[in-house]
Design an enzyme around this catalytic site. Structure first.
Site, PDB file in Angstrom:
ATOM      1  N   ARG A  15       0.828  -1.196   0.000  1.00 15.49           N
ATOM      2  CA  ARG A  15       0.000   0.000   0.000  1.00 15.49           C
ATOM      3  C   ARG A  15       0.870   1.257   0.000  1.00 15.49           C
ATOM      4  NH1 ARG A  15      -3.653  -1.522   5.132  1.00 15.49           N
ATOM      5  NH2 ARG A  15      -1.641  -2.463   5.704  1.00 15.49           N
ATOM      6  N   LYS A  75       1.523   1.744   7.203  1.00 12.98           N
ATOM      7  CA  LYS A  75       1.858   0.906   8.361  1.00 12.98           C
ATOM      8  C   LYS A  75       2.780   1.638   9.316  1.00 12.98           C
ATOM      9  CE  LYS A  75       0.785  -2.455   9.550  1.00 12.98           C
ATOM     10  NZ  LYS A  75      -0.352  -2.640  10.499  1.00 12.98           N
ATOM     11  N   TYR A  94      -0.964   4.333  10.628  1.00  9.51           N
ATOM     12  CA  TYR A  94      -1.338   3.364  11.655  1.00  9.51           C
ATOM     13  C   TYR A  94      -0.139   3.137  12.560  1.00  9.51           C
ATOM     14  CZ  TYR A  94      -5.571   2.144   9.040  1.00  9.51           C
ATOM     15  OH  TYR A  94      -6.781   2.190   8.405  1.00  9.51           O
ATOM     16  N   HIS A  96      -0.617   1.328  16.245  1.00  6.55           N
ATOM     17  CA  HIS A  96      -0.855   0.133  17.072  1.00  6.55           C
ATOM     18  C   HIS A  96       0.237  -0.022  18.136  1.00  6.55           C
ATOM     19  CE1 HIS A  96      -4.117  -1.095  14.437  1.00  6.55           C
ATOM     20  NE2 HIS A  96      -3.317  -0.983  13.394  1.00  6.55           N
ATOM     21  N   GLU A 118      -5.739   4.734  13.800  1.00  6.87           N
ATOM     22  CA  GLU A 118      -6.686   3.854  14.483  1.00  6.87           C
ATOM     23  C   GLU A 118      -7.299   4.439  15.748  1.00  6.87           C
ATOM     24  OE1 GLU A 118      -2.677   2.699  16.314  1.00  6.87           O
ATOM     25  OE2 GLU A 118      -3.425   3.264  14.321  1.00  6.87           O
ATOM     26  N   ASP A 270      -2.869  -6.978  15.302  1.00  9.36           N
ATOM     27  CA  ASP A 270      -2.204  -5.673  15.342  1.00  9.36           C
ATOM     28  C   ASP A 270      -2.204  -5.092  16.749  1.00  9.36           C
ATOM     29  OD1 ASP A 270      -1.272  -5.039  12.711  1.00  9.36           O
ATOM     30  OD2 ASP A 270      -3.346  -4.860  12.064  1.00  9.36           O
TER      31      ASP A 270
END
Length: 362
Positions: A15, A75, A94, A96, A118, A270
Site C-alpha cells: 500500500r 503501516k 497506523y 498500534h 486507528e 495488530d
C-alpha cells in the site's frame, strides 16, 4: 507544507500513504508533496502518475524524511524509519503502539508527533480511519480461513459452505464490530453456519435485524466462548479496544480442545491478538500450527489487496491530511477534538490514555 510519502518497507506491504488523486488535491491547495521513487508500484501507480498529479519524485526515503514536515504512511514505522524522524515533524499513519513497545519508545526518542489512524474518532464514537481496513480485513478473514482449512495447509479439509448431503462448516466470529460484521457477511455468502459473539446485546440485535435467520448470535461469556470455539471449524478474532491491547478471549486450553484441523484467523493481532496462542506473522510466512489448529496472524492483512486498500484508506484520511497541512498541528487538533484523539506521541511523551496505560502495565 511539505508532505512526504515514503515507500512502505514492511514485509509484503504494497500500500501507499497517498494515491495520485490525493496528491492532486494537496498540490492544488498549495502544498508540496515528495514521493519516494517506486512508492506506488505495488498498487499499479507509476512515478509518472505522481508527477502528473504535481508531486516531486525523490530517490530515497532519507530524502523524504529529511525534507518533509508531515510524513504520511500506511503501516507503523519500522525502527529504521523511526530513526529518521526528528523533533517537530508530524507522522500520520497506523501505529498500534499498545502491542509494540520498541516502536513506542523509538517514537518518543525521535521527538516527533505521531498521530495514529486507528485512534482518530468520529462524533458517534466510531473509528473512521480504521473502518475501511477493518472492512477489508473482515472480508479477507473468511478467504484466508477457507485457505487454512485446506488439507495441504494443515486444515481438516472442510469446505466452508458444505455441499449437497454434507453439513457446512461452523464459523464463530468473536466481535460484532466492523471487521466481524464484514466477516459474517462473507461467511454467510459462502453458506457457512455462522455465529457472531459480542458483549453488546444491542449490537447483536442489530446484526439479527441485518442478517435474519442466516446468522446466529450469542452474548459473550467465558462459558459461551469456550463452548462455541471448541466446536468450531473456523474462529475469527475480531475484537478491539481502541488504543489498548486486545483481550485474550481464547485460552490455550480451548485451543487444545478444538477440532483437529480447525483454523483460527486473528484480525486483532495488530493490537496483540485475542488468542493466547497467537503470534504475529507475515504474508511471506502467514500460518503456523498449535495443537493441530491452524493459525493465521498476519499483522497487515489488507496489504495483500493493496490497490483496494489504499484507495479505501485515502478516501477517509485525505480530509485530515489537508487539515494538518493547511492549519498546522496545533490549529488542526485544536479545531477538531476527534483528530486530537489520534495523537499518540508528542515531544517524547505518550499522550493517548489507553496507550499510556498499556506501556505502564507492560
Amino acid at each position: 507544507m511539505r508532505i512526504g510519502v515514503p515507500r512502505e518497507i514492511k514485509v509484503h506491504e504494497y500500500r501507499v500513504g497517498l494515491v495520485p488523486a490525493s496528491v492532486r488535491e494537496l498540490t492544488a491547495a498549495g502544498h508540496q508533496v515528495l514521493v519516494e521513487r517506486g512508492a506506488g508500484t505495488g498498487i499499479g501507480v507509476s512515478d509518472y502518475d505522481y508527477l502528473a498529479a504535481g508531486a516531486r519524485i525523490v530517490d530515497t526515503a532519507q530524502t523524504v524524511f529529511a525534507e518533509a514536515d508531515l510524513i504520511v504512511k500506511v503501516k507503523e514505522p519500522q525502527l529504521v524509519e523511526c530513526e529518521m524522524l526528528r523533533p517537530g515533524q508530524l507522522l500520520f499513519t497506523y501505529l498500534h503502539l499498545a502491542a509494540d513497545r520498541p516502536q513506542a519508545e523509538a517514537l518518543c526518542r525521535s521527538g516527533a508527533t505521531a498521530i495514529a489512524y486507528e485512534t482518530v474518532t468520529a462524533a458517534d464514537g466510531s473509528l473512521p480511519l480504521l473502518t475501511p481496513m477493518s472492512e477489508v480485513a473482515g472480508r479477507m478473514s473468511i478467504q484466508v480461513g477457507a485457505y487454512c482449512l485446506e488439507k495441504k495447509n494443515g486444515g481438516a479439509g472442510v469446505l466452508l459452505g458444505g455441499v449437497t448431503g454434507v453439513a457446512p462448516a461452523r464459523v464463530v466470529i468473536l466481535g460484532g464490530g466492523v471487521a466481524g460484521t464484514n466477516a459474517a457477511e462473507m461467511a454467510i455468502g459462502l453458506q457457512a453456519d455462522v455465529t457472531v459473539v459480542d458483549t453488546s446485546v444491542a449490537r447483536l440485535r442489530q446484526l439479527s435485524a441485518q442478517f435474519g435467520n442466516r446468522l446466529k448470535t450469542a452474548h459473550s461469556t467465558a462459558e459461551t466462548v469456550d463452548s462455541l470455539v471448541t466446536g468450531a471449524d473456523l474462529v475469527i478474532g475480531a475484537v478491539l479496544i481502541p488504543g489498548a491491547t486486545a483481550p485474550r478471549l481464547v485460552t490455550r486450553d480451548m485451543v487444545t480442545r478444538m477440532k483437529c484441523g480447525a483454523a483460527m484467523v486473528d484480525i486483532s493481532i495488530d493490537q496483540g491478538g485475542c488468542f493466547e496462542t497467537s503470534k504475529p506473522t507475515t504474508h511471506a510466512d502467514p500460518i503456523f500450527i498449535v495443537d493441530d489448529v491452524v493459525h493465521y496472524c498476519v499483522t497487515n492483512m489488507p496489504g495483500a489487496v493493496p490497490r483496494s486498500s489504499a484507495l479505501a484508506l485515502n478516501s477517509v484520511t485525505l480530509p485530515f491530511v489537508l487539515a494538518l497541512a493547511s492549519k498546522g498541528y496545533e490549529s488542526a487538533i485544536g479545531d477538531d477534538p476527534h483528530l486530537a484523539q489520534g495523537v499518540n506521541v508528542h515531544e517524547g511523551k505518550i499522550l493517548h490514555a489507553a496507550v499510556a496505560r498499556e506501556m505502564r502495565a507492560a
